[in-house]
Design a protein around this motif. Structure first.
Motif, PDB file in Angstrom:
ATOM      1  N   ASN A  23       0.824  -1.209   0.000  1.00 25.73           N
ATOM      2  CA  ASN A  23       0.000   0.000   0.000  1.00 25.73           C
ATOM      3  C   ASN A  23       0.862   1.263   0.000  1.00 25.73           C
ATOM      4  OD1 ASN A  23      -2.783  -1.046   0.131  1.00 25.73           O
ATOM      5  ND2 ASN A  23      -2.091  -1.953   2.056  1.00 25.73           N
ATOM      6  N   PHE A  56      -2.383  -0.095  -4.477  1.00 21.07           N
ATOM      7  CA  PHE A  56      -3.821  -0.260  -4.648  1.00 21.07           C
ATOM      8  C   PHE A  56      -4.584   1.023  -4.317  1.00 21.07           C
ATOM      9  CE2 PHE A  56      -1.817  -4.183  -3.160  1.00 21.07           C
ATOM     10  CZ  PHE A  56      -2.037  -4.993  -4.261  1.00 21.07           C
ATOM     11  N   HIS A  59      -7.532   1.717  -0.526  1.00 18.67           N
ATOM     12  CA  HIS A  59      -6.891   0.786   0.396  1.00 18.67           C
ATOM     13  C   HIS A  59      -7.782  -0.448   0.533  1.00 18.67           C
ATOM     14  CE1 HIS A  59      -5.290  -0.872   4.136  1.00 18.67           C
ATOM     15  NE2 HIS A  59      -4.276  -0.032   4.063  1.00 18.67           N
ATOM     16  N   PRO A  60      -7.226  -1.661   0.466  1.00 15.49           N
ATOM     17  CA  PRO A  60      -8.050  -2.875   0.527  1.00 15.49           C
ATOM     18  C   PRO A  60      -9.030  -2.910   1.699  1.00 15.49           C
ATOM     19  CG  PRO A  60      -5.829  -3.443  -0.115  1.00 15.49           C
ATOM     20  CD  PRO A  60      -5.802  -1.973   0.217  1.00 15.49           C
ATOM     21  N   HIS A  64     -13.040  -4.228   2.214  1.00 19.42           N
ATOM     22  CA  HIS A  64     -13.381  -5.394   3.040  1.00 19.42           C
ATOM     23  C   HIS A  64     -13.960  -5.010   4.398  1.00 19.42           C
ATOM     24  CE1 HIS A  64     -11.551  -8.281   0.299  1.00 19.42           C
ATOM     25  NE2 HIS A  64     -10.507  -7.476   0.187  1.00 19.42           N
ATOM     26  N   TYR A  96      -8.708  -1.406  -6.586  1.00 20.38           N
ATOM     27  CA  TYR A  96      -9.022  -2.535  -5.713  1.00 20.38           C
ATOM     28  C   TYR A  96     -10.530  -2.725  -5.687  1.00 20.38           C
ATOM     29  CZ  TYR A  96      -8.355  -6.033  -2.151  1.00 20.38           C
ATOM     30  OH  TYR A  96      -8.327  -7.232  -1.478  1.00 20.38           O
ATOM     31  N   ALA A 101     -10.238  -8.552  -5.941  1.00 24.81           N
ATOM     32  CA  ALA A 101     -10.023  -9.200  -4.645  1.00 24.81           C
ATOM     33  C   ALA A 101     -10.341 -10.683  -4.678  1.00 24.81           C
ATOM     34  CB  ALA A 101     -10.878  -8.508  -3.580  1.00 24.81           C
TER      35      ALA A 101
END
Length: 319
Positions: A23, A56, A59-60, A64, A96, A101
């Motif tokens: 990241n 990404f 941010h992932p 999630h 992302y 994912a």
């Protein structure tokens, strides 16, 4: 530095490459140490290898676990500028999404690292996780490297010189949320920055003799704790080769003396009352916190303290 926002933008025949994944929020000294070494190793190895970072957006965790997503230290544009300073040849800012994912670890490695970037070396940390539900780890990457013909370089944790703590984006955030911008700068290797457009405010600062540039609420970067700071203001002009840094006193808060409700970031360029920055994009850099936000009994008390703030800022900034 090549900047791609989709794997399809990678030109045919690109590579071979040395790739790292992360990241890189804030691009702090730990990131920079790893990236500059990776760049040097890639270029010294011969064979025309190029150093590439895959990062990404968003941010992932914003996908999630949005309720638990960390505030970002830097926006994408600043992150790209900072990554370019490390000497990278290219950065892929991968959107992302759920589709991305849900790839298996092998699908990600084959599609992005092997077929897309033609990686000969992949640089990762001991705690690397990738693929759907983070099913891939270091052992997975080593196995896939053997299968697809790339080596895996495992980087050790980068710690402070005394070994007391690992350099991390989390540590930077912890310092910024309590207003310790000078401590954050030691980890970042530079002043923390915000970037946004100047919008109209109440014009109260102008009435008090301290005209301020009000930063838009959607500015990029983590806003430090409420208070008054010494720092710098730069006008961002894409066609300019460099930015003029103007010394500034920066206020963050709700203006409690005037019963303000919305949190604002505003900067007074020291000694300047002639600037018209409305609509301009500016960058604010934070040098040191001068004081917390206070409520004053009178406007005269506020003006006296603001004059004192400016005097302290001059000392901090060396002007």
């Amino acid at each position: 530095m090549h900047r791609w926002t989709d794997l399809d933008q990678v030109p045919p025949g690109f590579g071979p490459s040395v790739v790292t994944i992360g990241n890189f929020d804030g691009v702090h000294l730990g990131h920079r140490q790893v990236l500059t070494r990776m760049v040097a190793d890639a270029h010294a190895a011969g064979g025309g290898a190029q150093a590439v970072a895959v990062t990404f957006d968003p941010h992932p965790r914003q996908l999630h676990r949005p309720e638990d997503a960390p505030p970002l230290i830097t926006g994408v544009r600043d992150k790209l500028e900072l990554l370019a300073e490390t000497g990278l040849d290219a950065v892929l800012v991968q959107p992302y999404t759920w589709e991305f994912a849900r790839q298996s670890p092998e699908e990600f490695v084959r599609r992005f690292l092997v077929d897309g970037l033609h990686a000969v070396t992949v640089v990762v940390g001991h705690d690397v996780r990738f693929g759907w539900q983070n099913a891939g780890d270091l052992s997975t990457m080593l196995e896939l490297g053997t299968e697809y013909g790339f080596t895996v370089e495992v980087i050790p944790e980068v710690t402070t010189p005394d070994g007391a703590r690992r350099w991390s984006s989390t540590w930077v955030r912890e310092l910024l949320v309590v207003g310790d911008v000078s401590g954050a700068a030691e980890i970042l290797g530079r002043p923390h920055r915000l970037r946004g457009v100047v919008v109209e405010g109440d014009k109260r600062g102008r009435e008090l003799g301290f005209p301020t540039a009000n930063l838009s609420a959607d500015a990029d970067g983590l806003v430090p704790d409420d208070g008054v700071y010494a720092g710098w203001l730069s006008v961002v002009r894409p066609d300019a080769g460099s930015r003029e840094r103007l010394p500034a006193a920066i206020s963050i808060g709700t203006n409690p003396t005037f019963a303000g409700e919305s949190r604002r970031v505003e900067a007074y360029v020291i000694g300047r009352t002639d600037l018209d920055l409305y609509g301009d994009e500016i960058m604010l850099e934070f040098a040191e916190r001068l004081r917390p936000t206070l409520t004053f009994d009178s406007v005269d008390d506020l003006i006296a303290t603001m004059n004192d703030d400016v005097a302290k800022a001059r000392v901090v900034l060396g002007i």
